[in-house]
Scaffold this motif. Sequence first.
Motif, mmCIF file in Angstrom:
data_model
loop_
_atom_site.group_PDB
_atom_site.id
_atom_site.type_symbol
_atom_site.label_atom_id
_atom_site.label_comp_id
_atom_site.label_asym_id
_atom_site.label_seq_id
_atom_site.Cartn_x
_atom_site.Cartn_y
_atom_site.Cartn_z
ATOM 1 N N MET A 247 41.288 5.793 39.789
ATOM 2 C CA MET A 247 40.964 6.725 40.860
ATOM 3 C C MET A 247 42.174 6.862 41.796
ATOM 4 S SD MET A 247 37.566 6.712 43.130
ATOM 5 C CE MET A 247 37.087 8.236 43.848
ATOM 6 N N PRO A 248 42.568 8.099 42.137
ATOM 7 C CA PRO A 248 43.738 8.269 43.004
ATOM 8 C C PRO A 248 43.463 7.782 44.430
ATOM 9 C CG PRO A 248 42.671 10.383 42.622
ATOM 10 C CD PRO A 248 41.980 9.371 41.753
ATOM 11 N N LYS A 249 44.525 7.387 45.116
ATOM 12 C CA LYS A 249 44.396 7.007 46.515
ATOM 13 C C LYS A 249 43.958 8.237 47.303
ATOM 14 C CE LYS A 249 47.709 3.258 46.625
ATOM 15 N NZ LYS A 249 48.922 2.732 47.244
ATOM 16 N N THR A 250 43.205 7.994 48.353
ATOM 17 C CA THR A 250 42.699 9.075 49.182
ATOM 18 C C THR A 250 42.979 8.776 50.645
ATOM 19 O OG1 THR A 250 40.924 9.444 47.583
ATOM 20 C CG2 THR A 250 40.634 10.433 49.742
ATOM 21 N N SER A 251 43.420 9.794 51.371
ATOM 22 C CA SER A 251 43.662 9.678 52.809
ATOM 23 C C SER A 251 42.892 10.758 53.540
ATOM 24 C CB SER A 251 45.155 9.840 53.122
ATOM 25 O OG SER A 251 45.886 8.726 52.701
ATOM 26 N N ALA A 252 42.715 10.547 54.831
ATOM 27 C CA ALA A 252 42.062 11.540 55.678
ATOM 28 C C ALA A 252 42.803 11.603 57.005
ATOM 29 C CB ALA A 252 40.597 11.184 55.897
ATOM 30 N N GLY A 253 42.932 12.832 57.530
ATOM 31 C CA GLY A 253 43.652 12.997 58.782
ATOM 32 C C GLY A 253 43.241 14.249 59.526
ATOM 33 N N THR B 270 40.911 22.562 52.992
ATOM 34 C CA THR B 270 40.815 22.240 51.577
ATOM 35 C C THR B 270 41.638 20.996 51.273
ATOM 36 O OG1 THR B 270 40.572 24.588 51.085
ATOM 37 C CG2 THR B 270 41.160 23.148 49.245
ATOM 38 N N PRO B 271 41.049 19.972 50.656
ATOM 39 C CA PRO B 271 41.832 18.779 50.303
ATOM 40 C C PRO B 271 43.025 19.152 49.424
ATOM 41 C CG PRO B 271 39.495 18.360 50.024
ATOM 42 C CD PRO B 271 39.645 19.830 50.261
ATOM 43 N N ILE B 272 44.112 18.427 49.617
ATOM 44 C CA ILE B 272 45.357 18.700 48.887
ATOM 45 C C ILE B 272 45.745 17.463 48.080
ATOM 46 C CG2 ILE B 272 47.848 19.057 49.156
ATOM 47 C CD1 ILE B 272 47.286 20.847 51.503
ATOM 48 N N LYS B 273 46.152 17.703 46.844
ATOM 49 C CA LYS B 273 46.705 16.627 46.023
ATOM 50 C C LYS B 273 48.225 16.648 46.227
ATOM 51 C CE LYS B 273 46.740 14.727 41.365
ATOM 52 N NZ LYS B 273 46.238 14.891 39.992
ATOM 53 N N PRO C 173 52.250 15.379 45.729
ATOM 54 C CA PRO C 173 53.025 15.078 44.521
ATOM 55 C C PRO C 173 52.843 13.648 44.003
ATOM 56 C CG PRO C 173 54.352 16.368 46.031
ATOM 57 C CD PRO C 173 53.075 16.006 46.757
ATOM 58 N N SER C 174 52.548 12.707 44.900
ATOM 59 C CA SER C 174 52.332 11.310 44.500
ATOM 60 C C SER C 174 51.003 11.119 43.775
ATOM 61 C CB SER C 174 52.352 10.411 45.734
ATOM 62 O OG SER C 174 51.221 10.701 46.557
ATOM 63 N N GLY C 175 50.134 12.132 43.832
ATOM 64 C CA GLY C 175 48.801 12.027 43.260
ATOM 65 C C GLY C 175 47.735 11.719 44.286
ATOM 66 N N LYS C 176 48.141 11.324 45.490
ATOM 67 C CA LYS C 176 47.189 11.010 46.561
ATOM 68 C C LYS C 176 46.461 12.286 46.990
ATOM 69 C CE LYS C 176 48.200 8.232 50.023
ATOM 70 N NZ LYS C 176 48.822 7.727 51.264
ATOM 71 N N ILE C 177 45.157 12.166 47.208
ATOM 72 C CA ILE C 177 44.344 13.268 47.711
ATOM 73 C C ILE C 177 44.249 13.117 49.226
ATOM 74 C CG2 ILE C 177 42.096 14.424 47.648
ATOM 75 C CD1 ILE C 177 43.558 14.447 44.934
ATOM 76 N N ARG D 133 56.746 23.994 59.011
ATOM 77 C CA ARG D 133 56.898 24.137 57.550
ATOM 78 C C ARG D 133 58.147 23.409 57.042
ATOM 79 N NH1 ARG D 133 54.768 29.321 58.318
ATOM 80 N NH2 ARG D 133 52.884 29.609 57.080
ATOM 81 N N GLN D 134 59.163 23.340 57.873
ATOM 82 C CA GLN D 134 60.399 22.649 57.495
ATOM 83 C C GLN D 134 60.279 21.137 57.701
ATOM 84 O OE1 GLN D 134 62.669 24.651 56.039
ATOM 85 N NE2 GLN D 134 61.162 26.226 56.498
ATOM 86 N N LYS D 135 59.497 20.740 58.682
ATOM 87 C CA LYS D 135 59.380 19.324 59.049
ATOM 88 C C LYS D 135 58.375 18.554 58.199
ATOM 89 C CE LYS D 135 62.019 19.399 62.821
ATOM 90 N NZ LYS D 135 63.199 18.562 62.988
ATOM 91 N N ILE D 136 57.257 19.193 57.850
ATOM 92 C CA ILE D 136 56.140 18.490 57.220
ATOM 93 C C ILE D 136 56.440 18.154 55.761
ATOM 94 C CG2 ILE D 136 54.859 20.516 56.390
ATOM 95 C CD1 ILE D 136 52.311 19.149 57.613
ATOM 96 N N LEU D 137 55.828 17.077 55.283
ATOM 97 C CA LEU D 137 55.925 16.723 53.867
ATOM 98 C C LEU D 137 55.502 17.929 53.030
ATOM 99 C CD1 LEU D 137 54.141 13.273 54.139
ATOM 100 C CD2 LEU D 137 56.529 13.583 53.473
ATOM 101 N N ARG D 138 56.232 18.214 51.977
ATOM 102 C CA ARG D 138 55.936 19.426 51.194
ATOM 103 C C ARG D 138 54.514 19.439 50.653
ATOM 104 N NH1 ARG D 138 57.533 18.717 45.288
ATOM 105 N NH2 ARG D 138 58.032 16.515 45.197
ATOM 106 N N GLY D 139 53.961 18.275 50.397
ATOM 107 C CA GLY D 139 52.595 18.199 49.891
ATOM 108 C C GLY D 139 51.532 18.549 50.918
ATOM 109 N N GLN D 140 51.924 18.750 52.186
ATOM 110 C CA GLN D 140 50.957 19.081 53.233
ATOM 111 C C GLN D 140 51.129 20.496 53.793
ATOM 112 O OE1 GLN D 140 50.707 15.999 56.240
ATOM 113 N NE2 GLN D 140 50.860 14.389 54.716
ATOM 114 N N VAL D 141 52.073 21.248 53.269
ATOM 115 C CA VAL D 141 52.317 22.615 53.756
ATOM 116 C C VAL D 141 51.059 23.466 53.657
ATOM 117 C CG1 VAL D 141 53.623 24.744 53.320
ATOM 118 C CG2 VAL D 141 54.801 22.548 53.330
ATOM 119 N N GLY D 142 50.256 23.245 52.639
ATOM 120 C CA GLY D 142 49.025 24.016 52.465
ATOM 121 C C GLY D 142 48.090 23.924 53.658
#
Length: 144
Positions: free
Chosen positions: A1-7, A75-78, A80-84, A126-135
């Motif tokens: 099961m992938p790691k999951t975070s919430a924020g 919407t939850p985002i996956k 690049p590391s696989g973390k949801i 958009r330039q500062k945030i981790l690319r996996g969170q741009v959505g």
Amino acid sequence: MPKTSAGLLLYRHRNGALEVFLVHPGGPFWAKKDAGAWSIPKGEIAPEEDPLAAARPELTDETGCVASGDFHALTPIKQPSGKIVHAWAVEGDFDPAQLKSNVFTWKGREFPEVDRAAWFAVSEARQKILRGQVGFLEELEKLR
């Protein structure tokens, strides 16, 4: 099961522009990184944990900010590391000068989990945030 975070993605309107609150991770790995290193305040959650119930104290633990109001599920985002990552947008305000973060220990030294926090216009975020969170930023813009 992938790691999951919430924020939480805290946002405000300043001079007619949408701004978002992002945090910069502490510790030696992130010390000299800026573009693509910032994040929404978040933390890992256990499989049985309610994501929103976990996200709210994460914001407080990492920043000292207490959010209240209407929490809009994004919407939850996956990543690049696989973390949801589950996130909620909530309107609020917080002075980054009041940042108060919890700490972690690495190689016998303590580091703040978050060493900086700031408000950014969405275009800069958009330039500062981790690319996996741009959505999250894109979805927030559609909400307003």
